[in-house]
Design an enzyme around this catalytic site. Structure first.
Site, PDB file in Angstrom:
ATOM      1  N   ASP A 164       0.834  -1.190   0.000  1.00 19.03           N
ATOM      2  CA  ASP A 164       0.000   0.000   0.000  1.00 19.03           C
ATOM      3  C   ASP A 164       0.878   1.253   0.000  1.00 19.03           C
ATOM      4  OD1 ASP A 164      -2.632   1.387   0.512  1.00 19.03           O
ATOM      5  OD2 ASP A 164      -1.559   1.973   2.332  1.00 19.03           O
TER       6      ASP A 164
ATOM      7  N   GLU B  24       1.755  -0.426  -5.012  1.00 18.78           N
ATOM      8  CA  GLU B  24       0.815   0.634  -5.343  1.00 18.78           C
ATOM      9  C   GLU B  24       1.721   1.865  -5.509  1.00 18.78           C
ATOM     10  OE1 GLU B  24      -3.403   2.404  -3.742  1.00 18.78           O
ATOM     11  OE2 GLU B  24      -1.784   2.212  -2.284  1.00 18.78           O
TER      12      GLU B  24
END
Length: 736
Positions: free
Chosen positions: A348, A384
């Site tokens: 993330d 990401e």
């Protein structure tokens, strides 16, 4: 028991955490700025005994307790300066979690005093709270690593280019599953149910990508509203699984789930959040890192270290300039691979992990460490590739060996099928692996993780049913969530009984799914998209732990089951024919050793696209010819590889029908229609078309053709147009 009753020996500074050696437990805690550390032991009644760790070596506080064993509940109290302007928030009145804890017990009760300052004080974060929080605080548990637990099986190790990912939530996937026992729903035990594995295996995916499973906290402001941090992007531990995901409380549940997936030929990828923690900004709670060594664990504002540098948007950012932070993350990753059996990670806001000195650096310490690590270099690593800090958008900038979520793919495919102008040139690049982004440093098409939907945003059903977000239930007056959805409601906002609209919406879902699964790169599906899961237009349901996000298995209609089978058929087609998952970028050039051009772009009239065609922003048609014999293979029913067939993908995103003239090849073969999204039913005996034949395409449709060599028979059953053959129930696989 009193402190004097507990025997404590010097112990060792390594390994960090609580380590049982069969006779006792070694406790080791890093803190460069602490002045004293107390180990707090809790008995079954919650009574606390404090033991001061006797040794300090290389900035690690440590001690060995010969009378302590597995199952011991513990925490820490860390003494040091309370000097917020220098980045120090030490407060021994607050019980703290061990960053290396393998298991947690209890729950965080926000009625307790978990803030190191006095709430309501005029200068709150500069005040000092002396109330004790132990009674309402999560606590760590000593585990026995030698106990092992279930074997996690043999990792499938699917090559990147053959992978198909499936993003899913541990809790939401089974909370309403009729074949999962109520006591197991929402847990790893529920995911280990045979019905779950059967669905995933039948679908044909190669890996599940689980939303965060590290222990996380539910933000206080959400709990006050009766909501929760459902997605789990608010971690407080990087080793311990979230207690709510364990029906039995045992780590064996995780290993059992991983074993079940491996036995089904499915890899397990974890979505991990190492960019920030659940302690938030300087106005957040003190739960672990802040009270252990705030100035080491977090990036602080130079010259005003009371405040955090926040490139995560969550109040704080972990300090990847510090070697102990890198060690923590590396140790955590290796633990999940070696002890829990997982096959990879999706990071993330990964750009935050590449900020050694403020700006992103592809050669940053953590990225370099992960790349050379003998364990992590062999598993799947997905970034990401952005955060919210300055220069945070870094798509395509991660090192070789990494794959990246490609939001350019998402936006372009959505825009094209919505009918936006000027999308075709960019779409062509996205369909062929995004070489403009990833075609450097020896990277391959699999570096692009292609997706149309993900947990963050509309589901597929909502993407074709809503023009705007509907996030009122989140309690933020619909201000949260993106407004750039590139969605289209097709005439009515939300549910409708209008037959024409519902038919077009279904077709658009198939168009989007077929585009995704026929593109070069690695496709990622969102759980529930294969059978029409809707969140009522909520594009940011991070706090909705309820029927909004839980998959409703009982309400899957026959029409949706046909969609599920179609997705399965497409995945099997992709897996069988390597022309759809090349390990090199398409160049539109002759492939060495074959004398065949690997691909060609064609117009609706069958001729090759010219520069003027690419510059026409009004066109809504694109045709891609993929030459299988140009270095690709096809696996026959008997397992024999042979040169692959050619395929033609035609896409018409305009409202009006058109006639597609099939291009001519020099092999004397014919074109067999496999899929026409305007009609959809399964057919048997669909006739092949000759070179130059005109094929009628409806508006908003995709047609897939397979090139049949001279004398070859087509598949016994294909997905194709209703007007050209006999209907047959179900979706057939590629049986040739």
């Amino acid at each position: 028991m009193t402190t004097s009753d507990v025997r404590v020996w010097p112990g060792h500074p390594h390994p960090l955490g609580a380590t049982w050696d069969g006779r006792g437990v070694n406790f080791a805690l890093f803190s460069a700025h602490a002045e004293r550390v107390e180990l707090c032991l809790f008995d079954a009644r919650g009574r606390e005994t404090r033991v001061e760790l006797p040794e300090y070596t290389d900035e690690v506080w440590h001690g060995y307790l010969p009378e302590v064993g597995p199952g011991q509940v513990y925490g820490y109290r860390v003494h040091g300066p309370h000097a917020p302007d220098r980045g120090h928030w030490f407060n021994p009145h607050k019980l703290l979690l061990d960053p290396y804890a393998r298991a947690l017990t209890g729950r965080l009760d926000w009625s307790g005093p978990h803030f190191c300052f006095q709430l309501g004080h005029p200068r709150a974060d500069l005040s000092f709270c002396t109330r004790d929080n132990a009674a309402t605080m999560l606590k760590a548990v000593v585990v026995d690593p030698a106990a092992g637990g279930p074997d996690t099986g043999t990792p499938p190790r699917h090559p990147w280019h053959t992978s198909v990912l499936y993003e899913m939530h541990v809790r939401g996937f089974t909370m309403r599953h009729p074949d999962v026992h109520e006591s197991y729903r929402g847990t790893f035990a529920g995911l280990s149910t045979r019905a779950v594995a059967d669905h995933l295996r039948a679908l044909g995916i190669t890996a599940v990508e689980l939303l965060p499973v590290h222990a996380f906290v539910h933000d206080r402001h959400l709990v006050v509203k009766g909501l929760s941090n459902y997605w789990g992007y608010n971690p407080i531990s990087f080793f311990a699984p979230h207690p709510g995901y364990l029906a039995s409380g045992s780590l064996d549940e995780v290993r059992t789930f991983v074993r079940g997936m491996h036995d089904a030929g499915i890899e397990v990828i974890l979505d991990v959040v190492y960019n920030h923690t659940g302690e938030g900004s300087q106005m957040g709670p003190m739960l672990s890192f802040r009270g252990i060594d705030n100035a080491s664990y977090y990036r602080l504002v130079p010259g005003n270290r009371r405040y955090y540098m926040d490139s995560s948007g969550c109040g704080n950012t972990l300090n990847f300039r510090h070697h102990r932070v890198i060690q923590l993350v590396m140790d955590s990753l290796r633990y999940w691979v070696q002890e829990m059996g997982v096959d990879g990670f999706r990071f993330d806001l990964a750009a935050a992990m590449g900020r050694d000195v403020g700006h992103f650096d592809r050669d940053a310490s953590f990225l370099a460490a992960a790349r050379q690590d003998p364990v992590l270099s062999r598993v799947k690593m997905i970034a990401e590739p952005w955060d919210v800090g300055e220069g945070g958008y870094q798509l395509g900038q991660f090192p070789p060996g990494w794959a990246e979520w490609n939001d350019r793919y998402r936006d372009t495919v959505r825009g094209f099928w919505r009918g936006d102008g000027g999308q075709v040139p960019d779409l062509a690049t996205r369909l062929t692996g995004s070489s403009d982004i990833f075609g450097r440093r020896g990277r391959k098409p699999w570096a692009s993780i292609n997706f149309v939907t993900a947990h963050d945003g509309f589901t597929l059903a909502d993407l074709v049913s809503y023009d705007r977000k509907h996030n009122d239930a989140n309690g933020e007056d619909n201000r949260d969530g993106t407004d750039d959805n590139r969605s289209w409601n097709h005439g009515v906002e939300g549910p409708t009984t209008d037959h024409d609209i519902t038919t077009l919406r279904r077709r658009q879902r198939v168009n989007l799914l077929a585009t995704l699964l026929l593109s070069q790169g690695v496709p990622m599906l969102l759980a529930g998209d294969e059978f029409g899961h809707s969140q009522g237009g909520n594009n940011n349901p991070y706090c909705q732990d309820n029927r909004t996000t839980w998959l409703d298995w009982d309400r899957i209609t026959p029409e949706e089951r046909r969609l599920t089978r179609l997705v399965s058929w497409l995945i099997r087609l992709r897996r069988t024919h390597s022309v759809f998952h090349r390990d090199r970028f398409l160049r539109g050039k002759v492939v060495p050793g074959t004398e065949i051009i690997d691909s060609k772009w064609v117009n609706a009239d069958g001729r090759e696209r010219q520069v003027s065609d690419w510059e026409n922003g009004d066109t809504r048609f694109v045709g891609l010819l993929l030459r299988g014999a140009a270095g690709c293979y096809y696996v026959t029913a008997t397992g024999e590889p042979r040169p692959d067939d050619s395929f033609l993908i035609c896409m018409n995103a305009g409202d009006e029908p058109l006639t597609c003239q099939l291009p001519a090849l020099d092999d004397g073969g014919a074109w067999l229609p496999l899929l026409d999204t305007a009609d959809g039913p399964v057919l048997a005996g669909a006739p092949a078309s000759e070179d130059g034949d005109a094929y009628p395409m409806a508006g908003r449709s995709l047609v897939l053709f397979r090139r049949l060599p001279v004398g070859a028979d087509g598949p016994e059953a294909v997905v194709g147009p209703a007007a050209r053959g006999r209907r047959q129930s179900g979706v057939a696989g590629d049986s040739s």
